[in-house]
Design an enzyme around this catalytic site. Structure first.
Site, PDB file in Angstrom:
ATOM      1  N   CYS A  55      20.690  57.297  13.398  1.00 30.05           N
ATOM      2  CA  CYS A  55      20.825  58.477  12.541  1.00 30.05           C
ATOM      3  C   CYS A  55      19.462  59.038  12.138  1.00 30.05           C
ATOM      4  O   CYS A  55      19.363  60.179  11.717  1.00 30.05           O
ATOM      5  CB  CYS A  55      21.697  58.190  11.337  1.00 30.05           C
ATOM      6  N   HIS A 104       3.968  53.223  19.553  1.00 31.16           N
ATOM      7  CA  HIS A 104       5.078  53.833  18.822  1.00 31.16           C
ATOM      8  C   HIS A 104       6.306  52.919  18.847  1.00 31.16           C
ATOM      9  O   HIS A 104       6.916  52.671  17.812  1.00 31.16           O
ATOM     10  CB  HIS A 104       5.408  55.206  19.405  1.00 31.16           C
TER      11      HIS A 104
END
Lengths: 426, 263
Positions: A55, A104
């Protein structure tokens, strides 16, 4: 250094710069996810890929033939797949390559990029994304290795820093405090005075940590009874809680009373009855339910809503600090991963293989020439040339094929085989 | 040889103390491994020292003030290792091992002379008396460390200033239980030590209970403190902060008693 044949890229959007209205449009649900992975894996440009869709973020990690093309292709794919035009979305995308992409992923898995720093959920989501991709064979050696490494890094960060050590919600801070007072919550009891939503939440949290006995008292007995039922506890008449409070190890108050309903005298009596066993009072009512001087009593620990909020704020700051040491770990691990990655490059392997052969050739020729002392310098030169061209001839085809094969999906298998057969990693 | 092993053990405990302190703030696996190995090595060296000394004197290390300090610090490490093994309280070492180091360092400045110990039955009672008492003291030293940890943790929770120690150290309940458990072991040993000491007195043809204001009174005070903590908990729920303070105060009187004895 990365080889030009296998570039790692990442394209994505996250909660940091992309509002939820956009993120929800770009999300891949489970059904879409499988179809997308299958679609991407058929693209000739893309060697391996994994889609991470939560989400808070949508990211595609891929190994591609060419970085620039790969990034454009992935952006187009995300937009096309959701039938959106790329123009308006371009501003939200970020893309990273090679080292930055590795870093990342490590940051994401270790929960340094999460909305709530250090939360535990993201690691599970990354693991799920990886296993889905793996099941569909859209990953290969590099992404497999990269993601396995990311899980290790996340574990290391969790173990060696305090990034997820401290609760950052009111109820988790309360549970933490309870565990610092009572250790094991299993044999302890909680009493709710008032049936506020937050009190209920905190009680549920405590129950999930093993608290078995729950008492609920409320001015309206029906409310107490219904909450007690849902928490598997027992309801108390509002007046009797004052006499029964000594039974509880943890008391959570959340009534709408305009003045204090729990005074020092009451707790003094309770603690006496408890033979000085500690009692933890959590007052989340505003205005407060418990007189603050109660905290002066020995073996009594009183926290009101502000106290808990202060704990939460301090914990947040602490997590921020821990994030810095976590970054150190990540930087080191990126370097380590890169070292491994560079071994996948064909050129150094070829050079090493040739050096190894040349070394053997020289040794053997020199040994032989010792027994052939009668040969003239010219003759010796011929022997050298002969052996050199022999080595070149033998290694010529493997070299060409290796260069070709490392550009294909299973190139690493050849590289590793060569490294193994020629003992290049000793 | 015993000098070498003595100094090695001293050095090991210093390394272990520092490692345990660092471990309080920085949870590195290497630091905890170093601390554990340093303590183990220190104990081995100290055992060698005691072994050599005992073979030279022909009796256990409990007659002179040097021997008592040597034996006490050795037992403190033994009791600490057993406690750590049983209760897994990782930071206890940061509070016990520095104490061990100080006791051992202090012993280095004491006279290494030996004293004469009478043979046979009389020696048996002396051995019993000193061994039981010193083992009791070693248990009390763990209660002392647990008490300090309790006060630190209690202060943090009470004042709502939750520092790094709050997260690192165990819960109040664990520390309070540890305090009580070690006193439960230490108090009967100390009491038996007290009694066997009196028997030894009679064997030496002294009165059963020889009263000496500087020697006997502190012992009685020490015994009373631990008696109060021990029975107070069961009778009136003496626990938590008061029990922790009691354990700290009790151990201070133990140290005081020792000094009065060697003066």
């Amino acid at each position: 250094m990365m080889s030009t044949e296998s570039n790692l890229v990442l394209v994505g959007v996250s909660h940091k710069a992309t509002p939820v209205e956009i993120r929800e449009k770009l999300a891949f649900n489970q059904v879409k996810l499988k179809a997308s992975l299958e679609h991407l894996v058929r693209c000739p440009e893309i060697v391996e890929n994994i889609i991470l869709s939560t989400c808070n973020r949508v990211e595609i990690y891929a190994r591609v033939e060419n970085s620039d093309n790969g990034i454009q292709l992935l952006k187009d794919f995300i937009c096309d797949y959701h039938a959106l035009s790329r123009g308006s979305l371009d501003q939200y995308f970020y893309s990273y390559r090679d080292n930055q992409a590795i870093e990342h992923l490590f940051r994401v898995s270790a929960s340094l990029d999460s909305m709530i720093l250090g939360e535990a959920q993201i690691l599970g989501q990354v693991k799920d994304a990886y296993s889905t991709a793996r099941d569909l064979s859209s990953t290969g050696l590099v992404l497999n290795q990269l993601f396995e490494k990311a899980f290790n890094v996340a574990k290391k960060v969790r173990e060696e820093t305090g990034i997820s050590e401290r609760g950052v919600s009111i109820s988790s801070a309360a549970v933490e405090l309870a565990k610092k007072i009572f250790e094991d919550l299993e044999n302890h009891s909680v009493m709710l005075v008032g049936t506020g939503e937050m009190a209920e939440l905190a009680a549920k949290h405590l129950i999930s940590y093993g608290v078995k006995t729950v008492y609920v008292a409320s001015r309206t007995y029906e409310r107490a009874a219904s909450l007690a039922q849902s928490l598997n506890g027992c309801a108390l008449d509002f007046e009797s809680f004052k006499e029964e409070i000594y039974r509880a190890d943890i008391v959570i108050t959340s009534t709408a009373a305009p003045t204090f309903i729990i005074h020092k005298k009451m707790i003094e009596r309770a603690i006496h009855k408890r033979k000085n066993k500690p009692i933890f009072l959590i007052d989340i009512a505003v205005p407060r339910d418990i007189a603050p001087e109660v905290n002066e009593l020995e073996n009594v620990y009183l926290y009101d809503i502000d106290d808990l909020q202060n704990v939460v704020n301090a914990n947040m700051e602490e997590r921020q600090k821990e994030a810095e040491s976590a970054m150190e770990i990540i930087k080191q691990e990126v370097t380590k991963f890169n070292d491994w990655f560079s071994t996948l490059d064909a050129v150094p392997t070829i050079i090493e293989m040739r050096n190894r052969a040349e070394e053997m050739r020289k040794n053997e020729v020199e040994k032989a020439l010792k027994n052939l002392a009668h040969l003239s310098a010219d003759d010796q030169k011929i022997i050298h040339q002969l052996t050199q061209s022999l080595i070149n001839k033998i290694l010529h085809k493997p070299t060409i094929n290796l260069k070709k094969k490392t550009q294909s999906k299973d190139g690493h298998v050849y590289l590793q085989a060569i490294r193994h057969l020629f003992h290049l990693d000793d | 040889m015993d000098k070498v092993s003595f100094h090695l053990s001293l050095l090991s405990y210093l390394v272990a103390s520092l490692s345990y302190f660092i471990y309080l703030a920085y949870r590195g696996p290497l630091v905890s491994t170093l601390a554990k190995w340093a303590v183990t090595f220190g104990l081995v060296c100290q055992t060698v020292t005691i072994g050599i000394r005992s073979s030279q004197t022909g009796h256990g290390p409990y007659t002179t003030s040097f021997e008592v300090a040597l034996f006490l610090s050795w037992l403190m490490v033994v009791v600490y290792i057993l406690t750590e093994w049983k209760y897994k309280i990782r930071d206890l070492g940061a509070f016990v091992i520095p104490l061990v180091f100080v006791v051992l360092l202090f012993s280095a400045f004491l006279s290494k002379d030996t004293t004469f110990v009478p043979e046979s039955e009389i020696r048996f009672w002396l051995t019993m008396h000193r061994t039981l008492s010193i083992t009791g003291y070693a248990a009390f030293s763990i209660a002392f460390a647990a008490g300090i940890m309790y006060l630190i943790q209690e202060h943090q929770v009470k004042t709502k200033k939750l520092g790094i120690m709050y997260f690192r150290m165990p819960s109040l309940e664990v520390l309070d239980n540890l305090n009580f458990k070690v006193i439960t072991v230490g108090f009967p040993l100390f009491t038996l030590g007290f009694m066997t000491g009196s028997i030894w007195n009679t064997e030496m043809n002294l009165p059963f209970f020889s009263w000496d204001i500087t020697r006997t009174l502190p012992l009685v005070v020490t015994w009373s403190i631990y008696c109060l903590i021990f029975f107070g908990r069961m009778a009136v729920g003496l626990r938590g902060k008061k029990a922790a303070q009691g354990a700290i105060f009790g151990f201070i009187t133990v140290i005081g008693t020792y000094f009065l004895h060697i003066l």
